[in-house]
Design an enzyme around this catalytic site. Sequence first.
Site, mmCIF file in Angstrom:
data_model
loop_
_atom_site.group_PDB
_atom_site.id
_atom_site.type_symbol
_atom_site.label_atom_id
_atom_site.label_comp_id
_atom_site.label_asym_id
_atom_site.label_seq_id
_atom_site.Cartn_x
_atom_site.Cartn_y
_atom_site.Cartn_z
ATOM 1 N N VAL A 85 -21.234 -17.255 4.099
ATOM 2 C CA VAL A 85 -21.655 -17.878 2.845
ATOM 3 C C VAL A 85 -20.838 -19.149 2.662
ATOM 4 O O VAL A 85 -19.608 -19.126 2.727
ATOM 5 C CB VAL A 85 -21.451 -16.923 1.657
ATOM 6 C CG1 VAL A 85 -21.759 -17.624 0.336
ATOM 7 C CG2 VAL A 85 -22.338 -15.686 1.820
ATOM 8 N N CYS A 100 -5.335 -1.587 8.188
ATOM 9 C CA CYS A 100 -3.987 -0.993 8.135
ATOM 10 C C CYS A 100 -3.643 -0.249 9.421
ATOM 11 O O CYS A 100 -2.464 -0.039 9.723
ATOM 12 C CB CYS A 100 -3.901 -0.020 6.961
ATOM 13 S SG CYS A 100 -4.257 -0.741 5.356
ATOM 14 N N TRP A 146 17.997 20.156 -5.867
ATOM 15 C CA TRP A 146 17.564 19.041 -6.713
ATOM 16 C C TRP A 146 16.962 17.986 -5.798
ATOM 17 O O TRP A 146 17.662 17.408 -4.967
ATOM 18 C CB TRP A 146 18.738 18.451 -7.496
ATOM 19 C CG TRP A 146 19.060 19.230 -8.734
ATOM 20 C CD1 TRP A 146 19.910 20.289 -8.832
ATOM 21 C CD2 TRP A 146 18.525 19.005 -10.038
ATOM 22 N NE1 TRP A 146 19.938 20.758 -10.110
ATOM 23 C CE2 TRP A 146 19.096 19.988 -10.887
ATOM 24 C CE3 TRP A 146 17.623 18.094 -10.575
ATOM 25 C CZ2 TRP A 146 18.797 20.066 -12.239
ATOM 26 C CZ3 TRP A 146 17.328 18.170 -11.927
ATOM 27 C CH2 TRP A 146 17.902 19.144 -12.752
ATOM 28 N N GLU A 199 -21.686 -10.569 6.299
ATOM 29 C CA GLU A 199 -20.363 -10.453 6.914
ATOM 30 C C GLU A 199 -20.216 -11.506 8.001
ATOM 31 O O GLU A 199 -21.034 -11.567 8.927
ATOM 32 C CB GLU A 199 -20.182 -9.050 7.513
ATOM 33 C CG GLU A 199 -18.971 -8.865 8.400
ATOM 34 C CD GLU A 199 -17.664 -9.224 7.720
ATOM 35 O OE1 GLU A 199 -16.839 -9.907 8.365
ATOM 36 O OE2 GLU A 199 -17.464 -8.824 6.549
ATOM 37 N N ARG A 220 18.043 12.040 -13.129
ATOM 38 C CA ARG A 220 19.170 12.529 -13.944
ATOM 39 C C ARG A 220 20.213 11.442 -14.145
ATOM 40 O O ARG A 220 20.711 11.230 -15.255
ATOM 41 C CB ARG A 220 19.819 13.736 -13.258
ATOM 42 C CG ARG A 220 18.982 15.003 -13.268
ATOM 43 C CD ARG A 220 19.681 16.136 -12.543
ATOM 44 N NE ARG A 220 20.904 16.551 -13.225
ATOM 45 C CZ ARG A 220 21.747 17.461 -12.752
ATOM 46 N NH1 ARG A 220 21.496 18.040 -11.571
ATOM 47 N NH2 ARG A 220 22.811 17.809 -13.424
ATOM 48 N N ASP A 226 -9.213 -7.244 -1.744
ATOM 49 C CA ASP A 226 -8.079 -8.159 -1.606
ATOM 50 C C ASP A 226 -8.315 -9.532 -2.215
ATOM 51 O O ASP A 226 -7.385 -10.328 -2.306
ATOM 52 C CB ASP A 226 -7.737 -8.332 -0.123
ATOM 53 C CG ASP A 226 -7.229 -7.060 0.522
ATOM 54 O OD1 ASP A 226 -7.043 -6.068 -0.217
ATOM 55 O OD2 ASP A 226 -7.035 -7.042 1.746
#
Length: 468
Positions: free
Chosen positions: A85, A48, A448, A38, A456, A297
């Site tokens: 890396v 987030c 509804w 890392e 609908r 990601d």
Amino acid sequence: MAAAQRMVVIGANAAGMSAASQARRLKGAGDLEIVALERGGHTSYSACGIPYWIGGDVTDAGDLIARTPEQHRERDIELRLHTEVTELDPDRGRVRVRGSDPASETWLGFDHLVLATGARPLRPPLPGIDAPGVHGVQTLDDGRALLDDLEKTETARPADAPRRAVVIGAGYIGVEMAEALIRRGYRVTVLDRAEQPMTTLDPDMGRLVHEAMCRMGIETVTGATVTAVAADRDGRARAVVTEDAEHEADVVVLGLGVRPETGLARAAGLPLGDSGGLLTDLAMRVRGRENIWAGGDCAEVLDLVSGRTRHIALGTHANKHGQVIGTNIGGGYATFPGVVGTAVSKVCDLEIARTGLLESQAASAGLRFVTVTVESSSRAGYYPGAAPMHVKMLAEHRTGRLLGVQIVGREGAGKRVDIAAVALTAGMTVEQMTSLDLGYAPPFSPLWDPVLVAARKAAAQVRRAGTH
């Protein structure tokens, strides 16, 4: 006794450490050595949640960390922080690693390689874009730097003096950061070059978000092309310049979206999709490579509605990818079938959700479709707190197959998109949706539900389209 295999993970956040943890659960330390690399200083955290930390809903950055480096190491995962890396060598099964000493690089071999390099925030090459006072919000370190800057600004100014913030970009991060800054007492301007904010919605639904943001006191300027960030005599950002105006700022926040971080993969000749993300099979194995995996990601995913691959940067997907990868490396079997593109966000009390395809995406996929938009209520109209809710629905011409849903409304609007997400995954038609047995009580919905009202109306539209 056979020597233990080595699993090397590049990127120690959601996908990478989910893969490492799952593989460790299935394989003992004597059978599988796990090395996670890392380049930052944190692991397994919720990016987030950064806007809610900035806005004060989360008081401590530690609350955003699901598992610390020490906890990972206790599980026999060798975790190397601040380690980058610099090259992949897939054919020889090794990666070039640079540690804390920039002059020292070594090769590290692998039997299994997991690419979980994430995404990089867009930072256009504009004059002044790197000036002090301009902030991205991709990592915990980014969030800490922004908080420190805000606190300095707030301390230096009298309490009644206006503080101004400019957010460049009106996508998910942009609108969430606008809310965070409004809550801190800033006068906020959001700039976006699109026709309406939230290009993850169709423009007619984005207009509803635009109107609501303006009513909240967030100046929202669309069709705005940023040309520079102007600096003061000390070199600090003081304004954002567009083709038409100059917007004063004590702080500037970038919310322009992200792109897959796949530079290493590209250089190594690994297959990439149209968005630049790595292409994998259903087991999350990089196409054409038996021992290289990719998730999170940096990878593209299959859109179950359009049948195409897409780049969708969400922690929910990343964690699932990691579970699949870790299971397969650990000797089990798992697949990731794809997504329907569900996302939800909010700005102040306005909830914004979508799943499936937008009109432009459906047209690009060669689909014929009908659309309907309904305005309904979050609760029974007579029940206190009932608020308007707009639902837009796309259905395939003739077949009536549900293609997409967008919802904009107040409390209770956002999570209603899950009804549509399940219907999309199941391949339901809008006619079939009208018979869904959803929960009803006046405090929670009208008789509804708004999603069923839209279904609908869409079913009727499909029937009319079929007669012509």
